[in-house]
Design a protein around this motif. Structure first.
Motif, PDB file in Angstrom:
ATOM      1  N   LEU A 153      17.396  52.385  -4.207  1.00 52.17           N
ATOM      2  CA  LEU A 153      17.233  53.786  -3.843  1.00 52.17           C
ATOM      3  C   LEU A 153      16.296  53.838  -2.651  1.00 52.17           C
ATOM      4  O   LEU A 153      15.199  53.259  -2.687  1.00 52.17           O
ATOM      5  CB  LEU A 153      16.644  54.582  -5.010  1.00 52.17           C
ATOM      6  N   LYS A 154      16.728  54.518  -1.576  1.00 46.67           N
ATOM      7  CA  LYS A 154      15.925  54.563  -0.362  1.00 46.67           C
ATOM      8  C   LYS A 154      15.787  55.991   0.131  1.00 46.67           C
ATOM      9  O   LYS A 154      16.746  56.766   0.098  1.00 46.67           O
ATOM     10  CB  LYS A 154      16.534  53.682   0.730  1.00 46.67           C
ATOM     11  N   VAL A 155      14.583  56.324   0.582  1.00 41.98           N
ATOM     12  CA  VAL A 155      14.293  57.644   1.118  1.00 41.98           C
ATOM     13  C   VAL A 155      14.097  57.518   2.621  1.00 41.98           C
ATOM     14  O   VAL A 155      13.288  56.702   3.088  1.00 41.98           O
ATOM     15  CB  VAL A 155      13.032  58.252   0.467  1.00 41.98           C
ATOM     16  N   TRP A 156      14.831  58.345   3.385  1.00 43.65           N
ATOM     17  CA  TRP A 156      14.812  58.292   4.835  1.00 43.65           C
ATOM     18  C   TRP A 156      14.210  59.579   5.396  1.00 43.65           C
ATOM     19  O   TRP A 156      14.640  60.672   5.047  1.00 43.65           O
ATOM     20  CB  TRP A 156      16.230  58.114   5.385  1.00 43.65           C
ATOM     21  N   ASP A 157      13.213  59.425   6.256  1.00 44.65           N
ATOM     22  CA  ASP A 157      12.609  60.556   6.958  1.00 44.65           C
ATOM     23  C   ASP A 157      13.391  60.769   8.255  1.00 44.65           C
ATOM     24  O   ASP A 157      13.429  59.890   9.118  1.00 44.65           O
ATOM     25  CB  ASP A 157      11.135  60.258   7.259  1.00 44.65           C
ATOM     26  N   LEU A 158      14.031  61.913   8.384  1.00 43.53           N
ATOM     27  CA  LEU A 158      14.863  62.163   9.554  1.00 43.53           C
ATOM     28  C   LEU A 158      14.065  62.162  10.849  1.00 43.53           C
ATOM     29  O   LEU A 158      14.625  61.930  11.928  1.00 43.53           O
ATOM     30  CB  LEU A 158      15.593  63.500   9.388  1.00 43.53           C
ATOM     31  N   ARG A 159      12.767  62.390  10.770  1.00 41.66           N
ATOM     32  CA  ARG A 159      11.931  62.348  11.971  1.00 41.66           C
ATOM     33  C   ARG A 159      11.714  60.924  12.454  1.00 41.66           C
ATOM     34  O   ARG A 159      11.309  60.702  13.594  1.00 41.66           O
ATOM     35  CB  ARG A 159      10.591  63.027  11.677  1.00 41.66           C
TER      36      ARG A 159
END
Length: 443
Positions: free
Chosen positions: A331-337
Motif C-alpha cells: 500500500l503506497k500513499v502518493w503526494d501529488l505535489r
C-alpha cells in the motif's frame, strides 16, 4: 431472512462446528476445571489442532453478513434521502451490484438492507444476544432486492446521481459498458407490501451502451466535479471519456487515451477538478491525465509505483493524496505535489497477497481501508505515530505497523470495499462468500 435470490443474517465468524465444540468444551478443559486460555490471533500465525477462531464482539459496534444468489464481485453504495449523517441504530443502506455467475444468467441487483442493528455490548454465549433486542423492532435485518437481466458477468459497477436520478455504469465481461437508469427500481424498494425479491420485466433495459473498447475491462469512475462524465479503461490499455449530452445520452470520444502499456486496472477522477483523473495499470505505473488533451499526450505525470501490477487506486477527497495497492501486497500513499519524484510519502506492507481494493475514509483524510486476496480487510490511520515505549512489547507479539488500526477477517476472496458516506464509520465488503457490513470501534 431468506428470499429466492438473497439472504441477510446475523452471524458470528466461527467454525460451523461451534455447537459440537461447545459440547466437548468441558472435556478439553484442564483437570482443575479451567477453560483453555484465549489468545490473540495474528494473520499468518499457525493454527493448532483444536484451536477455534472467533471474533471479539467488543471491537464492533455492528456486524452483519448478507448473501445473494450468486457472487457479486463489485458493488457501489447508493446515496439516500434518510439523512446525510446517521449514527443511530437501526440503520438502512442502499446498494447496487452485479453478479458473476457461471452457467446461469447474470443480473444487475438493486438492494436495500434495513433494520441493521448494533451488537449488544455485554458478554453472553446466547446467539440471540448478538443483536440488541431493544433496538431490532422484534425481528432481524431485512434484505430487499430488484433484479435486472444483464448480458455477461459484471466486472465492475459504479453509481452516480444526475439531476436527482440514480444511474450506474457496468463493465461487462463481454467487452461492453452499459449505463442504467435505476431511479424507478430504487424507489420500488421502499414500496409497502411488495415482495422481498422483485424481478424487473424483460423490457427493463440499459439506457446506453458502448462497445468501442473491443475488449473487456475493469477500470471505471464517474466524475464528482462534472455530473454525467465517465471514464472507462480496458484490458487492451485504452481509456475512453464519456460526456453527457443535453439530450440525456452520452457522447463517447472514439479517440482513446493510450499512454499505458498494459491493462488499465482502475480509474479515479479528481474530486474537485473537472479535467484531471488518475489511472493505474498492469504496467506497474500510476498516471495523472488531462482530459482536454488527446492520445498519449493527455498523460501529464507518471510514477513507476509498484514492482508488479497496480490493481487499485483511491483519490483523497480532502488532501492531495492518491493511495495505490498492487499485486505485491504493498500500500503506497502518493503526494501529488511531489508525484513527479516517483517516491511515495508512505509505504505499508502487511497484506501477504495482492491488494484487491482501497478507499479513503469519506471525511477523515488520514484514514483508509484496504482488502486483499489474503482474506483480510485492514483499516489504517496515517496520523498514528509509533509509540517507542510499546515498541518492544509489540515486537514480541507481531510486528504490526502502528498505523494499522484494525484487521477484519471471516470472508473468502474479498474483492471490493466501500465506506458508507452517510453512515460514519460503516464499511461494506463483498467477497466470494458474500457481503459484510460492519462498524468497528476504531473509526
Amino acid at each position: 431472512m431468506a428470499t429466492d435470490d438473497g439472504v441477510i443474517k446475523e452471524e458470528e465468524m466461527e467454525d460451523e462446528e461451534e455447537d459440537e465444540v461447545e459440547d466437548e468444551e468441558m472435556d478439553e478443559n484442564d483437570e482443575d476445571g479451567k477453560e483453555p486460555e484465549e489468545k490473540v490471533y495474528f494473520p499468518g500465525d499457525p493454527i493448532e489442532d483444536g484451536d477455534e477462531l472467533t471474533f471479539d464482539k467488543s471491537a464492533y459496534h455492528m456486524y452483519h453478513a448478507a448473501q445473494t444468489g450468486a457472487p457479486c464481485l463489485s458493488f457501489d453504495v447508493v446515496p439516500d434521502n434518510l439523512g446525510d449523517v446517521r449514527t443511530e441504530f437501526p440503520m438502512t443502506c442502499y446498494m447496487v451490484c452485479g453478479t458473476q455467475s457461471e452457467g446461469k444468467p447474470n443480473q444487475l441487483l438493486l438492494m436495500k438492507m434495513s433494520n441493521l442493528t448494533k451488537i449488544i455490548s455485554e458478554d453472553s454465549d446466547s446467539e440471540d444476544s448478538y443483536i440488541d433486542e431493544d433496538e431490532n423492532e422484534g425481528d432481524g435485518p431485512h434484505l430487499r432486492t430488484v433484479s435486472i437481466n444483464h448480458i455477461g458477468g459484471v466486472n465492475r459497477i459504479r453509481q452516480t446521481t444526475i439531476n436527482n436520478k440514480q444511474f450506474c455504469a457496468t463493465w461487462s465481461e463481454t467487452g461492453t459498458v452499459y449505463v442504467w437508469d435505476n431511479t424507478k427500481g430504487m424507489e420500488s424498494l421502499d414500496l409497502p407490501g411488495v415482495a422481498q425479491h422483485q424481478t424487473a420485466p424483460n423490457s427493463a433495459k440499459h439506457t446506453f451502451h458502448f462497445s468501442g473498447h473491443q475488449a473487456e475491462g475493469f477500470a471505471m469512475d464517474w466524475s464528482s466535479a462534472t455530473p454525467g462524465r465517465l471514464a472507462t479503461g480496458s484490458c487492451n490499455r485504452n481509456i475512453h471519456l464519456w460526456q453527457l449530452r443535453d439530450s440525456g445520452t452520452w457522447n463517447v470520444d472514439q479517440r482513446p487515451l493510450n499512454a499505458h502499456t498494459g491493462s488499465v486496472e482502475d480509474i479515479q477522477w479528481s474530486p474537485n477538478e473537472n479535467n484531471v483523473f488518475a489511472s493505474c495499470s498492469v504496467d506497474k505505473t500510476v498516471r495523472i491525465w488531462d482530459a482536454r488533451a488527446v492520445g498519449s499526450k493527455a498523460c501529464m505525470l507518471t510514477a513507476n509505483a509498484h514492482d508488479s501490477d497496480v490493481n487499485v487506486i483511491s483519490w483523497n477527497r480532502h488532501d492531495p493524496f492518491i493511495l495505490s495497492g498492487g499485486d505485491d501486497g504493498m500500500l503506497k500513499v502518493w503526494d501529488l505535489r511531489q508525484f513527479q519524484n516517483g517516491v511515495p510519502v508512505a509505504t505499508f506492507k502487511h497484506h501477504n497477497a495482492p491488494v484487491t481494493s482501497v478507499e479513503w475514509h469519506p471525511t477523515d483524510s488520514t484514514v483508509f481501508a484496504a482488502s486483499g486476496d489474503d482474506h483480510q480487510i485492514t483499516i489504517w490511520d496515517l496520523a498514528v505515530e509509533k509509540d517507542e515505549e510499546n515498541e518492544q512489547a509489540l515486537s514480541t507479539t507481531n510486528d504490526l505497523p502502528p498505523q494499522l488500526l484494525f484487521i477484519h477477517m471471516g470472508q473468502t476472496d474479498i474483492k471490493e470495499i466501500h465506506w458508507h458516506k452517510q453512515l460514519p464509520g460503516v464499511l461494506i465488503s463483498t467477497a466470494a462468500s458474500g457481503y459484510n457490513i460492519f462498524k468497528t470501534i476504531s473509526v
